[in-house]
Write a protein that holds these residues in place. Structure first.
Motif, mmCIF file in Angstrom:
data_model
loop_
_atom_site.group_PDB
_atom_site.id
_atom_site.type_symbol
_atom_site.label_atom_id
_atom_site.label_comp_id
_atom_site.label_asym_id
_atom_site.label_seq_id
_atom_site.Cartn_x
_atom_site.Cartn_y
_atom_site.Cartn_z
ATOM 1 N N GLY A 171 -31.429 -17.060 -32.179
ATOM 2 C CA GLY A 171 -31.013 -16.230 -33.302
ATOM 3 C C GLY A 171 -30.046 -15.135 -32.888
ATOM 4 N N SER A 172 -30.330 -14.509 -31.740
ATOM 5 C CA SER A 172 -29.431 -13.463 -31.229
ATOM 6 C C SER A 172 -28.064 -14.031 -30.905
ATOM 7 N N ARG A 173 -28.054 -15.233 -30.328
ATOM 8 C CA ARG A 173 -26.779 -15.869 -29.982
ATOM 9 C C ARG A 173 -25.966 -16.174 -31.237
ATOM 10 N N LEU A 174 -26.595 -16.722 -32.252
ATOM 11 C CA LEU A 174 -25.886 -17.044 -33.488
ATOM 12 C C LEU A 174 -25.335 -15.785 -34.146
ATOM 13 N N ALA A 175 -26.117 -14.717 -34.108
ATOM 14 C CA ALA A 175 -25.659 -13.457 -34.695
ATOM 15 C C ALA A 175 -24.488 -12.877 -33.907
ATOM 16 N N ALA A 176 -24.543 -13.017 -32.578
ATOM 17 C CA ALA A 176 -23.498 -12.451 -31.720
ATOM 18 C C ALA A 176 -22.155 -13.145 -31.912
ATOM 19 N N LEU A 177 -22.156 -14.358 -32.449
ATOM 20 C CA LEU A 177 -20.900 -15.074 -32.673
ATOM 21 C C LEU A 177 -20.062 -14.421 -33.762
ATOM 22 N N GLY A 178 -20.687 -13.563 -34.571
ATOM 23 C CA GLY A 178 -19.940 -12.840 -35.599
ATOM 24 C C GLY A 178 -19.457 -13.710 -36.743
ATOM 25 N N ILE A 179 -20.187 -14.776 -37.029
ATOM 26 C CA ILE A 179 -19.793 -15.722 -38.072
ATOM 27 C C ILE A 179 -20.591 -15.447 -39.351
ATOM 28 N N LYS A 180 -19.937 -15.613 -40.493
ATOM 29 C CA LYS A 180 -20.632 -15.529 -41.779
ATOM 30 C C LYS A 180 -21.156 -16.918 -42.127
ATOM 31 N N TYR A 181 -22.451 -17.097 -41.977
ATOM 32 C CA TYR A 181 -23.063 -18.401 -42.218
ATOM 33 C C TYR A 181 -23.361 -18.579 -43.706
ATOM 34 N N ASP A 182 -23.221 -19.813 -44.159
ATOM 35 C CA ASP A 182 -23.405 -20.103 -45.582
ATOM 36 C C ASP A 182 -24.836 -20.471 -45.934
ATOM 37 N N VAL A 183 -25.506 -21.160 -45.041
ATOM 38 C CA VAL A 183 -26.860 -21.614 -45.343
ATOM 39 C C VAL A 183 -27.567 -21.990 -44.046
ATOM 40 N N LYS A 198 -12.846 -24.053 -51.003
ATOM 41 C CA LYS A 198 -11.584 -23.411 -50.671
ATOM 42 C C LYS A 198 -11.575 -22.785 -49.281
ATOM 43 N N GLU A 199 -12.721 -22.338 -48.786
ATOM 44 C CA GLU A 199 -12.788 -21.661 -47.505
ATOM 45 C C GLU A 199 -13.628 -22.457 -46.508
ATOM 46 N N ASP A 200 -13.344 -22.248 -45.228
ATOM 47 C CA ASP A 200 -14.125 -22.908 -44.187
ATOM 48 C C ASP A 200 -15.578 -22.464 -44.273
ATOM 49 N N SER A 201 -16.483 -23.371 -43.947
ATOM 50 C CA SER A 201 -17.910 -23.073 -44.045
ATOM 51 C C SER A 201 -18.590 -23.230 -42.693
ATOM 52 N N TYR A 202 -19.706 -22.499 -42.546
ATOM 53 C CA TYR A 202 -20.518 -22.542 -41.330
ATOM 54 C C TYR A 202 -21.975 -22.725 -41.748
ATOM 55 N N GLU A 203 -22.512 -23.886 -41.446
ATOM 56 C CA GLU A 203 -23.864 -24.223 -41.863
ATOM 57 C C GLU A 203 -24.739 -24.485 -40.644
ATOM 58 N N ILE A 204 -25.941 -23.971 -40.676
ATOM 59 C CA ILE A 204 -26.899 -24.155 -39.587
ATOM 60 C C ILE A 204 -27.959 -25.154 -40.025
ATOM 61 N N ILE A 205 -28.245 -26.111 -39.157
ATOM 62 C CA ILE A 205 -29.314 -27.076 -39.422
ATOM 63 C C ILE A 205 -30.271 -27.061 -38.239
ATOM 64 N N VAL A 206 -31.504 -26.655 -38.481
ATOM 65 C CA VAL A 206 -32.535 -26.637 -37.444
ATOM 66 C C VAL A 206 -33.385 -27.887 -37.597
#
Length: 299
Positions: free
Chosen positions: A143-155, A230-238
């Motif tokens: 979780g810390s690593r994903l947050a540190a990437l500075g990305i706005k995640y969609d879901v 319209k915009e690029d998306s960032y989705e996480i799948i666990v």
């Protein structure tokens, strides 16, 4: 042969070649090659050893041979160039970049596949197979690593199995405002019989049922963006190792039966990028370098 010349030869050749050259030099220094015609016999013998150590190089035996399989740009059945008046044309391997731009996707989808953290292997049911204390630490690190990437995640989508759900819940604490969605299709299973076969694991009865479900999950989540996006998306799948490895093989158009040839650490990140054209890139596979060595597991 002088020590300086021997050292140059050893440093200039690799592996077994260097060993052979060094052995030749040692034998020559002891007169084992003989001296039929002064120094000529010794030089000839050393040259023979060098030739034996270094096979002849030709472009033919060093050039990879293409498989002959071209990239299927309509692999997800969403290629606009394969549609006419709302009806699908025959699948084409042509690059869609030459088609008209109207009605084509514009956005890139980034899918970050997270393997669940370490869990209690002795649990008899799914409810008992919860994360271990180390597993909870791993989820925090992910979780810390994903947050540190500075990305706005969609879901944040996760498998409905306990270990994946718990991992997702811990990760979500580091990603404020990202919605969690549970999905049964992402549950662990046996996607397809692996090649080469393995003797320690043969879930024959599961391939038919699990394979169809995991393939359905792939079709739901792994595809190019919709034309309305319209915009690029960032989705996480666990989810789980088998599911992730199968997704990677399918997305890259590798033989899906090769999924078991890869290994993934708990809490690792696998990143797929899907371009509007249908091209797919694997940015990372099982990245866990953000974890200390003593926190790494693969259970």
């Amino acid at each position: 042969m002088s020590y300086r010349k021997t050292l140059k030869l050893v440093c200039g050749l690799a592996g077994g070649s260097a060993v052979l050259v060094f052995a030749a030099a040692a034998a020559d220094s002891r007169g084992l090659f003989g001296d039929l015609r002064g120094g000529e016999a010794g030089r000839w013998s050393r040259l023979s050893v060098l030739r034996a150590a270094q096979p002849a190089w030709t472009p033919a035996n060093h050039t990879p041979i293409p498989t002959g399989h071209s990239w299927d740009f309509n692999w997800d059945k969403r290629d606009p160039s394969a549609l006419t008046n709302g009806k699908k044309k025959e699948s084409s391997n042509e690059d869609p970049s030459s088609e008209q731009d109207n009605g084509k996707p514009k956005a890139t989808r980034n899918i970050l596949l997270i393997r669940h953290s370490q869990y209690n292997l002795s649990g008899l049911s799914d409810k008992e197979r919860i994360l271990t204390p180390l597993g909870r630490e791993q989820a925090e690190l992910t979780g810390s690593r994903l947050a540190a990437l500075g990305i706005k995640y969609d879901v944040l989508i996760h498998s409905s199995m306990s270990r994946a759900t718990e991992t997702a819940n811990i990760i979500s604490k580091h990603l404020e405002g990202v919605d969690l969605v549970s999905c049964d299709l992402l549950r662990e299973g046996a996607p397809i019989e692996p090649v080469p076969p393995v003797t320690h694991w043969k879930p024959d009865a599961q391939y038919h049922e699990d394979g169809a479900r995991i393939e359905a999950a792939f079709r739901r989540y792994i595809h190019r963006a919709d034309t309305k996006q319209k915009e690029d998306s960032y989705e996480i799948i666990v989810c789980h190792a088998n599911v992730i490895r199968y997704f990677v093989c399918r997305a890259l158009q590798f033989p899906p039966e090769g999924w078991l040839r890869m290994g993934l650490n708990n809490g690792s990140i696998t990143w797929l990028t899907i371009r509007p054209s249908g091209r797919v890139a694997l940015r990372t596979l099982g990245d866990s370098g953000f974890m200390p060595p003593d926190k790494l597991t693969r259970t």
